[in-house]
Design a protein around this motif. Structure first.
Motif, short mmCIF file in Angstrom:
data_model
loop_
_atom_site.label_atom_id
_atom_site.label_comp_id
_atom_site.label_asym_id
_atom_site.label_seq_id
_atom_site.Cartn_x
_atom_site.Cartn_y
_atom_site.Cartn_z
N SER A 185 0.85 -1.20 0.00
CA SER A 185 0.00 0.00 0.00
C SER A 185 0.88 1.24 0.00
CB SER A 185 -0.91 0.02 1.23
OG SER A 185 -0.15 0.22 2.40
N SER A 187 0.69 3.72 1.83
CA SER A 187 1.01 4.27 3.15
C SER A 187 2.36 3.75 3.66
CB SER A 187 -0.10 4.01 4.15
OG SER A 187 -0.24 2.65 4.35
N GLY A 218 -2.94 -2.81 13.55
CA GLY A 218 -3.69 -2.28 12.40
C GLY A 218 -2.82 -2.40 11.16
N ALA A 219 -2.37 -3.63 10.87
CA ALA A 219 -1.28 -3.83 9.92
C ALA A 219 -1.70 -3.98 8.46
CB ALA A 219 -0.50 -5.09 10.33
N CYS A 220 -2.97 -4.36 8.21
CA CYS A 220 -3.35 -4.77 6.85
C CYS A 220 -3.54 -3.57 5.91
CB CYS A 220 -4.64 -5.57 6.91
SG CYS A 220 -4.37 -7.17 7.67
N PRO A 221 -3.18 -3.69 4.64
CA PRO A 221 -2.63 -4.89 3.99
C PRO A 221 -1.12 -5.11 4.19
CG PRO A 221 -2.90 -3.13 2.39
CD PRO A 221 -3.44 -2.59 3.69
N GLY A 222 -0.42 -4.15 4.84
CA GLY A 222 0.97 -4.44 5.18
C GLY A 222 2.00 -3.42 4.72
N GLY A 223 1.55 -2.21 4.38
CA GLY A 223 2.50 -1.18 3.93
C GLY A 223 3.55 -0.85 4.99
N TRP A 224 3.12 -0.78 6.25
CA TRP A 224 4.08 -0.46 7.32
C TRP A 224 4.92 -1.71 7.64
CZ3 TRP A 224 2.62 3.51 11.65
CH2 TRP A 224 2.15 4.68 11.05
N ASP A 239 -4.39 -7.52 12.92
CA ASP A 239 -5.50 -6.92 12.14
C ASP A 239 -6.47 -8.03 11.76
OD1 ASP A 239 -7.04 -5.47 10.09
OD2 ASP A 239 -5.36 -4.06 10.06
N ASP A 259 -7.97 -8.12 18.19
CA ASP A 259 -8.15 -6.69 18.45
C ASP A 259 -6.83 -6.07 18.91
OD1 ASP A 259 -8.89 -4.18 19.31
OD2 ASP A 259 -10.56 -4.87 20.57
N GLY A 260 -6.41 -5.02 18.22
CA GLY A 260 -5.15 -4.35 18.55
C GLY A 260 -5.16 -3.72 19.94
N PHE A 261 -6.33 -3.45 20.47
CA PHE A 261 -6.40 -2.85 21.81
C PHE A 261 -6.25 -3.90 22.90
CE2 PHE A 261 -7.98 0.56 19.25
CZ PHE A 261 -7.49 1.69 19.89
N ASP A 276 -1.14 2.08 13.16
CA ASP A 276 -1.80 2.93 12.17
C ASP A 276 -3.31 2.66 12.19
OD1 ASP A 276 -2.02 4.68 10.01
OD2 ASP A 276 -1.56 3.17 8.50
N MET A 277 -3.84 2.29 13.38
CA MET A 277 -5.28 2.00 13.47
C MET A 277 -6.06 3.32 13.39
SD MET A 277 -5.70 -0.96 16.35
CE MET A 277 -4.79 -0.20 17.67
N1 SAM Z 1 -0.55 0.61 7.99
C1 SAM Z 1 -1.37 -0.17 7.06
C2 SAM Z 1 -0.62 -0.29 5.76
O1 SAM Z 1 0.36 0.42 5.58
O2 SAM Z 1 -1.01 -1.13 4.92
C3 SAM Z 1 -2.71 0.46 6.84
C4 SAM Z 1 -3.56 0.43 8.06
S1 SAM Z 1 -5.20 1.00 7.80
C5 SAM Z 1 -5.02 2.71 7.75
C6 SAM Z 1 -5.92 0.72 9.35
C7 SAM Z 1 -6.09 -0.74 9.72
O3 SAM Z 1 -6.39 -0.79 11.11
C8 SAM Z 1 -7.22 -1.44 8.99
O4 SAM Z 1 -6.70 -2.52 8.26
C9 SAM Z 1 -8.15 -1.92 10.13
O5 SAM Z 1 -8.65 -3.23 9.91
C10 SAM Z 1 -7.21 -1.91 11.34
N2 SAM Z 1 -7.86 -1.77 12.62
C11 SAM Z 1 -8.73 -0.82 13.02
N3 SAM Z 1 -9.11 -1.04 14.30
C12 SAM Z 1 -8.44 -2.14 14.72
C13 SAM Z 1 -8.39 -2.86 15.93
N4 SAM Z 1 -9.10 -2.48 16.99
N5 SAM Z 1 -7.58 -3.94 16.00
C14 SAM Z 1 -6.85 -4.33 14.96
N6 SAM Z 1 -6.85 -3.68 13.78
C15 SAM Z 1 -7.64 -2.60 13.65
#
Ligand code: SAM
Length: 355
Positions: A185, A187, A218-224, A239, A259-261, A276-277
């Protein structure tokens, strides 16, 4: 001169203005900002005649979150003769220090496109004129002052200088990074820029190297995650979404759909936390605080999303809250924050646990 000009992302002039006014006042430099919405710059005018120079001297540029670049204004140029702009500029030459670079700049964005192209072309003869009088070195030097000419149109603008040890090292404060074609991605560029802004090349070698453990919330799709994998790290990717298959195939990534939290690091020697959530900034701040107090990471890079109106107040509140909670818990730390070029309605924060 009593003014500084600060570059910012168009639309963030109010935040940039509020911040410079507050930090200047802490240094007992009082004045007021001039703001034109969506212009991509702010002029801060001090009440004292030397306040511009004073700020360049005393205010640490790295502390400014919303400013991408800045310079002390030495002269305002108005209605320059289109047939001889160079004379209009060179008559102020004695106000400028001998410099190693010339940057002819403007605001950023679509409406400045043609003006920026003029800036690029105009740089050539102006540089020539400045070199011939000895104002500019014959070849570019990184460790000398820079001359800035900021044009608001082809006949008007501001001329000044910045110090190379207290400003952005990039033209208009924008680091141009190449998008890696195999990254999942766009990002990915945010985290790449964050490493470059917050850590020196030596610090990156010492603290963002191969073999370290990291957690990406909040890793998907994995840019970071891609940036961590590229640096040889092993990543817990958290994620509910799908991670890019190319990352999973590296063998450096373990994906947990939780859940990331609520997630806690699997490895006791986890070093990095990145996040990056898309969540409320105070909630993310609370989560980051918890990770540091529990000793679950030594360094973190995370975003604070800012879709609300009172963005500057929100940022200040979150950073104060984080810093005071860590201090209270006896966690020695350093916090840096920046509105990066690749950030939109968000800022990026870096926290480092000090030994
Ligand atoms: N950094 C990612 C990248 O570079 O591909 C993009 C992240 S995107 C902006 C935000 C992500 O946070 C989404 O994939 C979403 O599913 C995840 N997310 C949001 N709330 C979350 C939670 N409570 N636990 C885990 N993942 C969460």
């Amino acid at each position: 001169m009593n003014k500084v000009l600060l570059h910012c992302r168009p639309g963030f002039e109010k935040e940039c203005a509020a911040e410079v006014q507050e930090l200047a006042a802490e240094l007992e430099v009082y004045g007021f900002p001039r703001v034109i919405n969506n212009s991509g710059f702010v002029l801060f005018e001090g009440y004292g005649p030397e306040d511009g120079n004073l700020l360049m001297e005393k205010l640490n540029f790295a502390e400014l979150i919303f400013a991408r670049s800045w310079f002390v204004v030495q002269a305002e140029l108005s209605d320059m003769d289109p047939n001889d702009r160079i004379s209009a500029i060179m008559q102020h030459a004695e106000l400028l220090p001998k410099s190693g670079k010339l940057w002819v700049e403007s605001g950023e964005g679509d409406e400045y496109r043609s003006l920026l192209s003029f800036c690029r072309k105009f740089t050539v003869p102006l540089r020539q004129a400045m070199r011939s009088t000895g104002l500019l070195t014959k070849t570019e030097r990184d460790k000398m002052p820079r001359i800035h000419l900021f044009l608001t149109d082809s006949g008007n603008g501001y001329l000044g200088y910045s110090r190379s040890d207290n400003g952005s090292q990039y033209y208009m404060g924008i680091e141009r990074l190449k998008f890696p074609s195999d990254a999942p991605s766009r990002s990915t560029l945010k985290l790449d820029e964050a490493f470059s802004v917050f850590l020196t090349p030596e610090e990156q070698e010492q603290r963002a190297h191969s073999g370290l453990k990291a957690v990406d919330l909040g890793a998907c799709p994995g840019g970071w995650t891609y940036q961590l994998v590229r640096r040889g790290m092993f990543v817990e990717a958290i994620d509910n979404g799908e991670m890019a298959a190319s990352l999973m195939e590296t063998g450096q990534v373990t994906h947990y759909a939780v859940d990331g939290f609520k997630h806690e690091p699997i490895h006791s020697n986890n070093h990095w936390l990145i996040c990056d959530m898309i969540e409320k900034p105070d909630r993310v701040t609370g989560l980051m605080t918890r990770w540091f107090i529990n000793g679950w990471c030594n360094e973190a890079i995370f975003n604070l999303k800012l879709p609300m109106k009172q963005r500057y107040t929100m940022v200040s509140d979150c950073l104060n809250q984080l810093s005071s909670a860590l201090r209270h818990a006896g966690v020695r730390h350093e916090i840096k924050a920046k509105h990066l070029y690749h950030d939109r309605e968000e800022i990026t924060v870096y926290v480092h646990r000090r030994k």
